[in-house]
Design a protein around this motif. Sequence first.
Motif, PDB file in Angstrom:
ATOM      1  N   ALA A 103       0.851  -1.186   0.000  1.00 19.43           N
ATOM      2  CA  ALA A 103       0.000   0.000   0.000  1.00 19.43           C
ATOM      3  C   ALA A 103       0.889   1.239   0.000  1.00 19.43           C
ATOM      4  CB  ALA A 103      -0.907   0.009   1.228  1.00 19.43           C
ATOM      5  N   PHE A 104       0.517   2.216  -0.837  1.00 23.90           N
ATOM      6  CA  PHE A 104       1.266   3.464  -0.919  1.00 23.90           C
ATOM      7  C   PHE A 104       0.325   4.659  -0.746  1.00 23.90           C
ATOM      8  CE2 PHE A 104       3.992   0.535  -3.163  1.00 23.90           C
ATOM      9  CZ  PHE A 104       5.277   0.954  -2.863  1.00 23.90           C
ATOM     10  N   ILE A 105       0.796   5.678  -0.054  1.00 25.88           N
ATOM     11  CA  ILE A 105       0.099   6.966  -0.027  1.00 25.88           C
ATOM     12  C   ILE A 105       0.366   7.663  -1.349  1.00 25.88           C
ATOM     13  CG2 ILE A 105       0.240   9.282   0.953  1.00 25.88           C
ATOM     14  CD1 ILE A 105       0.596   7.986   3.699  1.00 25.88           C
ATOM     15  N   CYS A 106      -0.644   8.319  -1.898  1.00 24.25           N
ATOM     16  CA  CYS A 106      -0.484   9.089  -3.140  1.00 24.25           C
ATOM     17  C   CYS A 106      -1.252  10.394  -2.957  1.00 24.25           C
ATOM     18  CB  CYS A 106      -1.011   8.294  -4.324  1.00 24.25           C
ATOM     19  SG  CYS A 106      -0.572   8.986  -5.937  1.00 24.25           S
ATOM     20  N   PRO A 108       5.016  15.269   3.251  1.00 23.15           N
ATOM     21  CA  PRO A 108       5.167  14.105   4.131  1.00 23.15           C
ATOM     22  C   PRO A 108       5.016  14.459   5.607  1.00 23.15           C
ATOM     23  CG  PRO A 108       6.891  14.129   2.476  1.00 23.15           C
ATOM     24  CD  PRO A 108       6.164  15.431   2.344  1.00 23.15           C
ATOM     25  N   LEU A 109       5.492  15.638   6.006  1.00 21.54           N
ATOM     26  CA  LEU A 109       5.435  16.031   7.410  1.00 21.54           C
ATOM     27  C   LEU A 109       4.044  16.512   7.832  1.00 21.54           C
ATOM     28  CD1 LEU A 109       8.832  17.781   8.206  1.00 21.54           C
ATOM     29  CD2 LEU A 109       8.178  15.389   8.371  1.00 21.54           C
ATOM     30  N   ASP A 110       3.154  16.713   6.864  1.00 18.44           N
ATOM     31  CA  ASP A 110       1.796  17.127   7.193  1.00 18.44           C
ATOM     32  C   ASP A 110       0.822  15.953   7.205  1.00 18.44           C
ATOM     33  OD1 ASP A 110       2.601  19.726   7.484  1.00 18.44           O
ATOM     34  OD2 ASP A 110       2.015  20.365   5.473  1.00 18.44           O
ATOM     35  N   ILE A 111       1.329  14.749   7.029  1.00 15.47           N
ATOM     36  CA  ILE A 111       0.496  13.553   7.138  1.00 15.47           C
ATOM     37  C   ILE A 111       0.341  13.224   8.618  1.00 15.47           C
ATOM     38  CG2 ILE A 111       0.308  11.104   6.598  1.00 15.47           C
ATOM     39  CD1 ILE A 111       1.918  11.679   4.046  1.00 15.47           C
ATOM     40  N   HIS A 112      -0.888  13.109   9.062  1.00  9.15           N
ATOM     41  CA  HIS A 112      -1.160  12.889  10.486  1.00  9.15           C
ATOM     42  C   HIS A 112      -0.413  11.641  10.971  1.00  9.15           C
ATOM     43  CE1 HIS A 112      -3.299  12.311  14.251  1.00  9.15           C
ATOM     44  NE2 HIS A 112      -3.830  13.505  14.097  1.00  9.15           N
ATOM     45  N   PRO A 113       0.185  11.682  12.173  1.00 11.80           N
ATOM     46  CA  PRO A 113       0.911  10.515  12.685  1.00 11.80           C
ATOM     47  C   PRO A 113       0.092   9.225  12.675  1.00 11.80           C
ATOM     48  CG  PRO A 113       1.351  12.428  14.055  1.00 11.80           C
ATOM     49  CD  PRO A 113       0.295  12.841  13.068  1.00 11.80           C
ATOM     50  N   LYS A 114      -1.217   9.322  12.905  1.00 14.00           N
ATOM     51  CA  LYS A 114      -2.048   8.121  12.897  1.00 14.00           C
ATOM     52  C   LYS A 114      -2.201   7.557  11.488  1.00 14.00           C
ATOM     53  CE  LYS A 114      -4.782   9.142  17.036  1.00 14.00           C
ATOM     54  NZ  LYS A 114      -6.139   9.377  17.586  1.00 14.00           N
ATOM     55  N   MET A 115      -2.118   8.418  10.487  1.00 11.54           N
ATOM     56  CA  MET A 115      -2.141   7.972   9.097  1.00 11.54           C
ATOM     57  C   MET A 115      -0.775   7.393   8.725  1.00 11.54           C
ATOM     58  SD  MET A 115      -4.120   7.946   6.270  1.00 11.54           S
ATOM     59  CE  MET A 115      -5.293   9.324   6.357  1.00 11.54           C
ATOM     60  N   ALA A 116       0.279   8.104   9.082  1.00  9.37           N
ATOM     61  CA  ALA A 116       1.635   7.675   8.730  1.00  9.37           C
ATOM     62  C   ALA A 116       2.026   6.376   9.411  1.00  9.37           C
ATOM     63  CB  ALA A 116       2.631   8.777   9.087  1.00  9.37           C
ATOM     64  N   ALA A 117       1.383   6.065  10.538  1.00  6.77           N
ATOM     65  CA  ALA A 117       1.725   4.848  11.286  1.00  6.77           C
ATOM     66  C   ALA A 117       1.198   3.577  10.634  1.00  6.77           C
ATOM     67  CB  ALA A 117       1.186   4.949  12.712  1.00  6.77           C
ATOM     68  N   LEU A 118       0.295   3.720   9.667  1.00  2.58           N
ATOM     69  CA  LEU A 118      -0.207   2.540   8.967  1.00  2.58           C
ATOM     70  C   LEU A 118       0.916   1.935   8.113  1.00  2.58           C
ATOM     71  CD1 LEU A 118      -3.746   3.823   7.938  1.00  2.58           C
ATOM     72  CD2 LEU A 118      -3.169   2.218   9.758  1.00  2.58           C
ATOM     73  N   PRO A 119       0.840   0.645   7.804  1.00  2.00           N
ATOM     74  CA  PRO A 119       1.978  -0.047   7.159  1.00  2.00           C
ATOM     75  C   PRO A 119       2.112   0.217   5.661  1.00  2.00           C
ATOM     76  CG  PRO A 119       0.171  -1.585   7.492  1.00  2.00           C
ATOM     77  CD  PRO A 119      -0.244  -0.305   8.166  1.00  2.00           C
TER      78      PRO A 119
END
Length: 269
Positions: free
Chosen positions: A55-58, A63-74
């Motif tokens: 899975a990739f974020i697009c 990158p630094l404005d992605i919420h930590p709870k979102m960024a913590a996903l695998p």
Amino acid sequence: MAECVTAFFDIDGTLGWTDPVAREHMSDTERKLSPVPSPIVADAIRRFVAAGNRAFICSGRSPLDIHPKMAALPFSGMACLAGAYVKVGDVVLRDVALPPEVLACVDEVLLETGMGALLESVRGSVDVRGGTAGTHWPSPASVAEALERIPGGRAHKVVLPTPTAKLVVSRLAGAVGLSIMELELGNSEVGLVENSKSGAVKAILDYLGDAGTTYGFGDSENDLSLFEQVDVPVAMGNASPVVKAAASMVTDTVDNDGVATALATLGLI
């Protein structure tokens, strides 16, 4: 054994949603962070990856404005800043910032029009002259001052009120290839033509080599270029008509956990 597949997920309006009007009244730190996924969507992403998939974020976000709870996903990596920054694991595939002449033009136009902007970079985002709404003070009075607040002094794209964005693009026509994409609240983002979700996804797929069947999830017109690069484009139920028309599948809305519904319907979780 099931095929391992690869999926690309937009954030705003796809993995999560924050009302843009409500966001304007949040603290500066909260306002710039992405929404968080619902527990159902977060669990669906975890299950999708646990099955051996990627899975990739697009997203257009920094990158630094992605919420930590979102960024913590695998997630296996990210395509951020509308394709200006691309990373797989610890490997950076793209990091293409706006050239000085674009930033100088933005500064000039902001001074002439009295409008504000948001500079976005790999190292976060900074408002200029009160931001696009003109209400986010204190903030730097010039682009040059804003760049001093970004480590490395580089910006990858800029968000402006749409008429101001069009003025910047028109002034640099023939000199720099710029793209403009309308956002909510009468704003538009301006970036280099070479930076797009399409180019970012292609770079990731080229790097991976064998990605299996590819899926793309989105809701806005800037996701159309993502759809061009995947085998199965999936539009959210809240997507614009043109995005739905370009999709192979239309799922439920972001408020109703459409990503989780689609992954289940497609047999991926």
